[in-house]
Design a protein around this motif. Sequence first.
Motif, PDB file in Angstrom:
ATOM      1  N   VAL A 128       3.494  -4.397 -10.574  1.00  0.00           N
ATOM      2  CA  VAL A 128       2.529  -3.328 -10.300  1.00  0.00           C
ATOM      3  C   VAL A 128       1.573  -3.759  -9.187  1.00  0.00           C
ATOM      4  O   VAL A 128       1.317  -3.007  -8.229  1.00  0.00           O
ATOM      5  CB  VAL A 128       1.753  -2.969 -11.573  1.00  0.00           C
ATOM      6  N   ALA A 129       1.033  -4.963  -9.305  1.00  0.00           N
ATOM      7  CA  ALA A 129       0.102  -5.463  -8.292  1.00  0.00           C
ATOM      8  C   ALA A 129       0.774  -5.565  -6.926  1.00  0.00           C
ATOM      9  O   ALA A 129       0.182  -5.213  -5.894  1.00  0.00           O
ATOM     10  CB  ALA A 129      -0.446  -6.824  -8.721  1.00  0.00           C
ATOM     11  N   TYR A 130       2.009  -6.050  -6.906  1.00  0.00           N
ATOM     12  CA  TYR A 130       2.732  -6.189  -5.642  1.00  0.00           C
ATOM     13  C   TYR A 130       2.928  -4.834  -4.965  1.00  0.00           C
ATOM     14  O   TYR A 130       2.718  -4.697  -3.757  1.00  0.00           O
ATOM     15  CB  TYR A 130       4.081  -6.856  -5.897  1.00  0.00           C
ATOM     16  N   LEU A 131       3.294  -3.828  -5.738  1.00  0.00           N
ATOM     17  CA  LEU A 131       3.529  -2.503  -5.167  1.00  0.00           C
ATOM     18  C   LEU A 131       2.233  -1.856  -4.693  1.00  0.00           C
ATOM     19  O   LEU A 131       2.190  -1.232  -3.627  1.00  0.00           O
ATOM     20  CB  LEU A 131       4.217  -1.603  -6.202  1.00  0.00           C
ATOM     21  N   VAL A 132       1.168  -2.001  -5.482  1.00  0.00           N
ATOM     22  CA  VAL A 132      -0.116  -1.380  -5.107  1.00  0.00           C
ATOM     23  C   VAL A 132      -0.682  -2.036  -3.855  1.00  0.00           C
ATOM     24  O   VAL A 132      -1.004  -1.363  -2.863  1.00  0.00           O
ATOM     25  CB  VAL A 132      -1.116  -1.469  -6.271  1.00  0.00           C
ATOM     26  N   PHE A 133      -0.816  -3.347  -3.870  1.00  0.00           N
ATOM     27  CA  PHE A 133      -1.399  -4.041  -2.719  1.00  0.00           C
ATOM     28  C   PHE A 133      -0.477  -3.957  -1.500  1.00  0.00           C
ATOM     29  O   PHE A 133      -0.946  -3.781  -0.369  1.00  0.00           O
ATOM     30  CB  PHE A 133      -1.680  -5.508  -3.066  1.00  0.00           C
ATOM     31  N   GLY A 134       0.823  -4.076  -1.740  1.00  0.00           N
ATOM     32  CA  GLY A 134       1.758  -3.968  -0.627  1.00  0.00           C
ATOM     33  C   GLY A 134       1.729  -2.596   0.009  1.00  0.00           C
ATOM     34  O   GLY A 134       1.775  -2.464   1.241  1.00  0.00           O
ATOM     35  N   GLY A 135       1.624  -1.546  -0.815  1.00  0.00           N
ATOM     36  CA  GLY A 135       1.558  -0.192  -0.276  1.00  0.00           C
ATOM     37  C   GLY A 135       0.302   0.048   0.529  1.00  0.00           C
ATOM     38  O   GLY A 135       0.342   0.656   1.614  1.00  0.00           O
ATOM     39  N   ILE A 136      -0.834  -0.448   0.031  1.00  0.00           N
ATOM     40  CA  ILE A 136      -2.094  -0.273   0.762  1.00  0.00           C
ATOM     41  C   ILE A 136      -2.056  -1.023   2.086  1.00  0.00           C
ATOM     42  O   ILE A 136      -2.472  -0.494   3.131  1.00  0.00           O
ATOM     43  CB  ILE A 136      -3.284  -0.752  -0.103  1.00  0.00           C
ATOM     44  N   MET A 137      -1.541  -2.249   2.077  1.00  0.00           N
ATOM     45  CA  MET A 137      -1.485  -3.032   3.318  1.00  0.00           C
ATOM     46  C   MET A 137      -0.494  -2.438   4.308  1.00  0.00           C
ATOM     47  O   MET A 137      -0.681  -2.552   5.521  1.00  0.00           O
ATOM     48  CB  MET A 137      -1.119  -4.481   2.981  1.00  0.00           C
ATOM     49  N   LEU A 138       0.535  -1.788   3.809  1.00  0.00           N
ATOM     50  CA  LEU A 138       1.553  -1.234   4.694  1.00  0.00           C
ATOM     51  C   LEU A 138       1.096   0.065   5.350  1.00  0.00           C
ATOM     52  O   LEU A 138       1.317   0.275   6.550  1.00  0.00           O
ATOM     53  CB  LEU A 138       2.839  -1.000   3.906  1.00  0.00           C
TER      54      LEU A 138
END
Length: 266
Positions: A128-138
């Motif tokens: 969950v953390a990877y998808l949330v932070f990765g999506g925001i950074m992307l």
Amino acid sequence: MPLAPLVPTARPRKFASARVVGALMLREMATSYGRTPGGYLWAVLEPVAGITLLTLVFSIGFVTPALGVSFPMFYATGLVPFLAYSSLSGKIATALMYSKPLLAFPSVRFSDALLARLLLNGLTQIMVAYLVFGGIMLWLDPRVIPDTRSLATALALCAGLAMGIGTLNALLFALWPVWQQIWSVLMRPLFIVSGIFYLPEDIPRPYRDMLELNPLIHVVGLVRRGFYASYDAAYVSPIYVLLISGVALVAGLVFLTRFHRDLLQR
């Protein structure tokens, strides 16, 4: 005089506990997510969608973040560890009740049930953390540089705190079922006092000192230090979080080891 036939002695199975933990994890995945569309994938997508929606809603009212240039990123660095702790500690606290029928078998120990929930739900929260932070950074370009060491430390502290509090609550929930409702009420203000919307440095003393008694605010601060290179978070004390986690974990394990059979028969 004829010799008595040799009877092979039973040998303890190697890695029996690891197999039991794996079986408990598979059982939970099948029973909790196997009947829903998407299966286990929904366990990851549901909190991701919820965090994304909350981030978008609060971004409308809070344009300027206390750190960086992106409020969604600032808000997510507080919300993600908060929800990870809440979900993980809650799952561990109800592990004995969830696996109560299986704990009647000698090969299944209460520690296996606790560990299975820690591993399964911990891996879920990492995704969950990877998808949330990765999506925001992307997509939002928050101009942050993740520090792997700080984030890994924050992850370990969050998991340790959830394990300690969850184990202690597993004992208390079994002793006094009403404690589950009381604990739910007591934890509602945690959303406000964990530094999700603000920085502790912006709170005047002595209220800031009171906030720092909350171990979760140290985890949130360490996550933000891991994303914002300019943020020192001098108040963060990993030792304090470890102390709270360790005391709760040892207390829970000691009494569960002594009384878990009696508690499960209630």
